[in-house]
Write an enzyme that holds these catalytic residues in place. Structure first.
Site, PDB file in Angstrom:
ATOM      1  N   HIS A 108      17.498 -41.222  -6.730  1.00  0.00           N
ATOM      2  CA  HIS A 108      18.905 -41.632  -6.884  1.00  0.00           C
ATOM      3  C   HIS A 108      19.815 -40.451  -6.577  1.00  0.00           C
ATOM      4  O   HIS A 108      19.476 -39.298  -6.863  1.00  0.00           O
ATOM      5  CB  HIS A 108      19.185 -42.223  -8.269  1.00  0.00           C
ATOM      6  CG  HIS A 108      19.061 -41.278  -9.428  1.00  0.00           C
ATOM      7  ND1 HIS A 108      20.074 -40.439  -9.828  1.00  0.00           N
ATOM      8  CD2 HIS A 108      18.048 -41.060 -10.294  1.00  0.00           C
ATOM      9  CE1 HIS A 108      19.697 -39.746 -10.881  1.00  0.00           C
ATOM     10  NE2 HIS A 108      18.451 -40.096 -11.194  1.00  0.00           N
ATOM     11  N   ASP A 112      23.242 -40.419  -7.449  1.00  0.00           N
ATOM     12  CA  ASP A 112      24.328 -40.220  -8.405  1.00  0.00           C
ATOM     13  C   ASP A 112      23.866 -39.257  -9.496  1.00  0.00           C
ATOM     14  O   ASP A 112      22.673 -39.071  -9.724  1.00  0.00           O
ATOM     15  CB  ASP A 112      24.781 -41.553  -9.016  1.00  0.00           C
ATOM     16  CG  ASP A 112      23.739 -42.171  -9.933  1.00  0.00           C
ATOM     17  OD1 ASP A 112      22.600 -42.374  -9.468  1.00  0.00           O
ATOM     18  OD2 ASP A 112      24.050 -42.448 -11.111  1.00  0.00           O
ATOM     19  N   ASP A 134      17.888 -33.575 -11.271  1.00  0.00           N
ATOM     20  CA  ASP A 134      18.041 -35.010 -11.553  1.00  0.00           C
ATOM     21  C   ASP A 134      19.248 -35.557 -10.797  1.00  0.00           C
ATOM     22  O   ASP A 134      20.353 -35.520 -11.309  1.00  0.00           O
ATOM     23  CB  ASP A 134      18.210 -35.194 -13.057  1.00  0.00           C
ATOM     24  CG  ASP A 134      18.309 -36.643 -13.480  1.00  0.00           C
ATOM     25  OD1 ASP A 134      17.873 -37.512 -12.711  1.00  0.00           O
ATOM     26  OD2 ASP A 134      18.839 -36.901 -14.570  1.00  0.00           O
ATOM     27  N   GLU A 137      22.245 -44.995 -11.090  1.00  0.00           N
ATOM     28  CA  GLU A 137      21.187 -44.926 -12.089  1.00  0.00           C
ATOM     29  C   GLU A 137      21.685 -44.309 -13.391  1.00  0.00           C
ATOM     30  O   GLU A 137      21.358 -44.777 -14.483  1.00  0.00           O
ATOM     31  CB  GLU A 137      20.011 -44.110 -11.539  1.00  0.00           C
ATOM     32  CG  GLU A 137      18.736 -44.200 -12.375  1.00  0.00           C
ATOM     33  CD  GLU A 137      18.682 -43.195 -13.513  1.00  0.00           C
ATOM     34  OE1 GLU A 137      17.855 -43.377 -14.428  1.00  0.00           O
ATOM     35  OE2 GLU A 137      19.472 -42.227 -13.489  1.00  0.00           O
ATOM     36  N   GLU A 138      22.489 -43.258 -13.280  1.00  0.00           N
ATOM     37  CA  GLU A 138      22.918 -42.552 -14.490  1.00  0.00           C
ATOM     38  C   GLU A 138      23.896 -43.375 -15.335  1.00  0.00           C
ATOM     39  O   GLU A 138      24.066 -43.104 -16.524  1.00  0.00           O
ATOM     40  CB  GLU A 138      23.560 -41.213 -14.121  1.00  0.00           C
ATOM     41  CG  GLU A 138      22.628 -40.231 -13.418  1.00  0.00           C
ATOM     42  CD  GLU A 138      21.508 -39.702 -14.299  1.00  0.00           C
ATOM     43  OE1 GLU A 138      21.377 -40.176 -15.446  1.00  0.00           O
ATOM     44  OE2 GLU A 138      20.759 -38.838 -13.831  1.00  0.00           O
ATOM     45  N   HIS A 150      20.957 -33.475 -17.515  1.00  0.00           N
ATOM     46  CA  HIS A 150      22.046 -34.090 -18.274  1.00  0.00           C
ATOM     47  C   HIS A 150      22.838 -33.070 -19.092  1.00  0.00           C
ATOM     48  O   HIS A 150      23.842 -33.436 -19.707  1.00  0.00           O
ATOM     49  CB  HIS A 150      21.553 -35.204 -19.213  1.00  0.00           C
ATOM     50  CG  HIS A 150      21.002 -36.396 -18.510  1.00  0.00           C
ATOM     51  ND1 HIS A 150      20.850 -37.624 -19.121  1.00  0.00           N
ATOM     52  CD2 HIS A 150      20.567 -36.572 -17.240  1.00  0.00           C
ATOM     53  CE1 HIS A 150      20.340 -38.493 -18.272  1.00  0.00           C
ATOM     54  NE2 HIS A 150      20.150 -37.858 -17.122  1.00  0.00           N
TER      55      HIS A 150
END
Length: 454
Positions: A90, A92, A123, A154-155, A421
């Site tokens: 992903h 995003d 990520d 996705e996030e 994150h």
């Protein structure tokens, strides 16, 4: 091309990998228009489409999904008799959160102490670059069919790609599905993630008064909504160990795979000296085999600017992660019941369902896992490890339901020091190099297995 020649080819591509990652990290592709312009996600999607077209995929294009995000989709037909592999990633990213907490700018790739820092380096833009490096190393000698998808939301957990897969299953049909949004147990240990925890989030609101009243005139007998909420939230944990306790849920599961050393976990998680870990059992038990409750946020008067008044209402966002074997709907119902029944003083309680997702467990006895194990051992010099993952990837359950005969493999460049994150996210570039080598070897080994898993 021999194994050593392939390794040299991958190593020679790492300068390009760094340049690619720098370009990707510079695009603030946060899929939330309230925080960043949607054009940034579109720019990242187009970058991915152009890069994978140049890497040899066919008909790479942007497809709008039901949540308004764009998935990047492409393919490469298989040689006669060869299996097909889906490559997932992903583009995003999470917002950078507190810019002041970053040592270097979040959207500028910065090298420091042998790692590459920036939002998305691990990520999941690092996994995008891993895919590209593997495909470039193989060149025209790609021995399997390929299908490719890069997700765009996705996030945010809005389910755009999950819905799109259900509507267009033929576009993603493959024998093995490489979901590259996880990573290794530690740098230098090739790892496949075989379980994912599910998710049951709720927002609980507590009301006790029609409005604020002066704490001097009414405090004491006037029921304090914030105090009631605190008492309810405290009841979700054992008072001595801090272990998650929700009436009706099994909170004593055991993890049978590779462990997680407690001291390394303390360092990876940044636990302060003198602060004890919560829960009982091994760290792996607590991470991957048992429910885990977290209070994500609380709405109440802030310290600065608060009045001398009894709070009439308060609310909290509560997350419950659940392991494989636990139904997330039943878990949410148990959490709701526990919160409602633990409310003191007859306080009014409202519990709203928020996001949710089912846990996942992969079957690991097929030819794709055999090929991956051989590739991991070739690159890392030791047998592949199996881990659980505390996070949730709802797409895995959609893929498992849609393609029940396909093998699903979760792997990638992320490892605990990446701090995904969080501020100061980073990636170890040797993991990009080694995992790209693993992926290239896997594609060759899986083609040699000559087995279709559909």
């Amino acid at each position: 091309m021999t194994v050593s020649e392939l390794a040299e080819k991958v190593a020679g591509l790492m300068g390009r990998a760094k340049a690619d990652l720098a370009e990707l990290v510079a695009i603030p592709s946060v899929a939330d228009p309230r925080q960043y312009p949607p054009e940034e996600c579109h720019r990242a999607a187009q970058w991915v489409a152009d890069a994978f077209t140049a890497a040899g995929l066919h008909d790479v294009h942007l497809a709008e999904t039901p949540d308004g995000s764009h998935a990047v989709i492409g393919h490469r037909p298989p040689p006669p008799g060869a299996p097909t592999v889906l490559l997932y990633c992903h583009y995003d990213v999470q917002p950078p959160l507190d810019d002041d907490a970053w040592t270097t700018p979040p959207f500028t790739l910065t090298e420091r102490d042998g790692r590459w820092y920036g939002r998305g380096t691990a990520d999941c833009k690092g996994n995008i670059v891993m895919h590209l490096t593997a495909l470039r190393a193989l060149g025209d000698d790609i021995p399997v069919g390929l299908k490719f998808v890069a997700e765009g939301s996705e996030e945010q957990g809005t389910g755009g790609l999950e819905s799109y897969v259900a509507q267009h299953p033929e576009q993603f049909l493959a024998d093995a599905l490489l979901v590259c949004d996880t990573g290794n147990a530690e740098v230098g240990t090739g790892t496949a993630t075989v379980t994912l925890r599910g998710l049951a989030n709720v927002v609980v609101t507590v009301e006790t008064l029609t409005g604020e009243v002066h704490s001097g005139m009414f405090g004491g007998p006037a029921p304090d909504a914030l105090a009631a909420l605190i008492q309810m939230l405290a009841g979700l944990r054992d008072p001595d160990t801090g272990a998650t306790h929700v009436d009706g849920l099994d909170c004593e599961g055991r993890w049978e795979g590779a462990g997680y050393d407690e001291e390394r976990f303390r360092a990876d998680a940044g636990v302060l000296d003198g602060v004890r870990l919560t829960g009982t059992g091994t760290v792996a038990d607590r991470l991957w085999a048992r429910p885990a409750v977290t209070v994500l946020g609380v709405d109440c008067p802030p310290v600065v600017g608060s009045a001398a008044a009894v709070p009439p209402t308060a609310r909290a966002r509560v997350s419950l992660r659940v392991p494989p074997g636990t139904n997330p709907g039943a878990a949410r119902a148990a959490l709701t019941r526990h919160l409602t029944e633990s409310a003191p003083w007859g306080a009014r309680v409202t519990v709203e369902d928020e996001s949710g997702g089912a846990p996942f467990r992969a079957a690991t006895d097929g030819p794709a896992y055999g090929a991956l194990g051989r590739a991991m051992e070739e690159v890392y010099g030791k047998p592949m490890a199996f881990l659980g993952q505390g996070g949730s990837i709802p797409l895995c359950n959609v893929l498992a339901e849609t393609y029940p005969r396909a093998e699903i493999i979760l792997m990638g460049v992320e490892e605990p020091r990446c701090l995904i994150h969080a501020p100061n996210e980073s990636v170890d570039p040797t993991e990009i190099e080694h995992m790209a080598h693993v992926e290239a070897l896997f594609l060759r080994a899986y083609a040699a297995a000559g087995s279709r898993g559909r």
